[in-house]
Write a protein that holds these residues in place. Sequence first.
Motif: not given
Length: 436
Positions: A286, A316, A318
């Motif tokens: 990421k 994930d 975020t």
Amino acid sequence: MDLSNCKQLRFFGVHLNFLAAKCLVLVVIALFLGTVLLPTFSGLGGVIRQNNFVFVHNRSFPSNQPIKQKFLEVPQIVWGLNNQKIAFARACLTARMLNRTLLMPKLSASLFYKEVELLKPISFDKIFQFERFNSICKGFVQLSRYSDVSNQSDVIELQKGSGRRWTLEKDLEQLNQFSKHPYDAREIIRIVGKNPFLWHDHWPTKDYAKVFECLALVEEISTEADKVVSKIREIGMEVRSKNAMSSSSSQPVPFVAVHMRIEKDWMIHCKKLEQRLNISEICSSKEEIMARVGNISGLKTPVVVYLAVADTLLEDNTVLNGWKDGLHPFEKKKLGVFDIYKKQPYLFQSAIDYEVCLRSDIFVGNSFSTFSSLVVLDRTQKMIKVGETKLCGSDVRWPSYAYNIRGAGNSPHPWVTNMSDTSLTAISYGSNHISC
């Protein structure tokens, strides 16, 4: 006997001598042979008209009826949307090679790789426009419905080979064999065996591109994509209005679409692929994706970044954090379009995301993803069609990048499709050798 010896014949006379009788018989026979039994050639190679029938090789049809159409039937097409598009195009090109029309195949609305019984078949025309496909692809490849078949029992099966011993050459030889007598006499050739995506590839990239160009989403899906793109543009205008340094132009605000492959299933797959191929430019974290997108040369901010990600597979939460200033990331929930997606089956969701990425001003994806690779192919083809001579760089009309390959200044590497490739292998299975 010479007909010139026949003299003073009286056809309705009561008495005929022996010579006259013989002459009369010969005349009758000559007229019969000349008008009935001798074939009349049409002037077209291989076609003979006789007794009100047209003979083509060993097949005959009444001359007042069109020659019967011949068809190709393929197994249900499975896996991800873009794997299915490739499989469909390969089936079309196989039908073209066999001089047949492809019977409209079943696609798969669900995404299951091993549990075949869980696959939900869906008709091709529920995703793509049937009539428009035939209109655009006329003269190249064509689709037919099963209702067009006159005799559905006139079938011969073609069993696709498998395994390492089933080589490209053997596959091509089999196809050539089925394009000839006696196989070509059957109304339907039914290919049985593995998914068309796994068939050997005998066609250049440009032929696949022609088929893809004919695929237009049905209105139900394209309308949903319109809503998503409109929402992204709307958010872009809001972002621009809040930025004092931005111009007050009424032009649509550009947006970047990032096909962000960081889902758990993808990371497992790509790490295994890196080990098998002994290369390191497949997986991207990421953080690496965020950093490289932020380093795109000439990227004007503020800009909306749409994250095309499989939300149901993402662990994930975020992904919206940590982006460079001026980049405003949005995924489906933050954008307020999640309801548009969740009411649809997998295939519809993927088709909407594909269309959004295709329409983006800048696209960034992974060169080992079939989804990303086909988006880039479509964008490359679109630039070629409008006469663009420059395809690489930040100042091209529809730039695309591969974030898994490092470019100058730790940016994603510029990416276009090599339309002169002799097969679709690089797109079907991925590559770190991209054209720019």
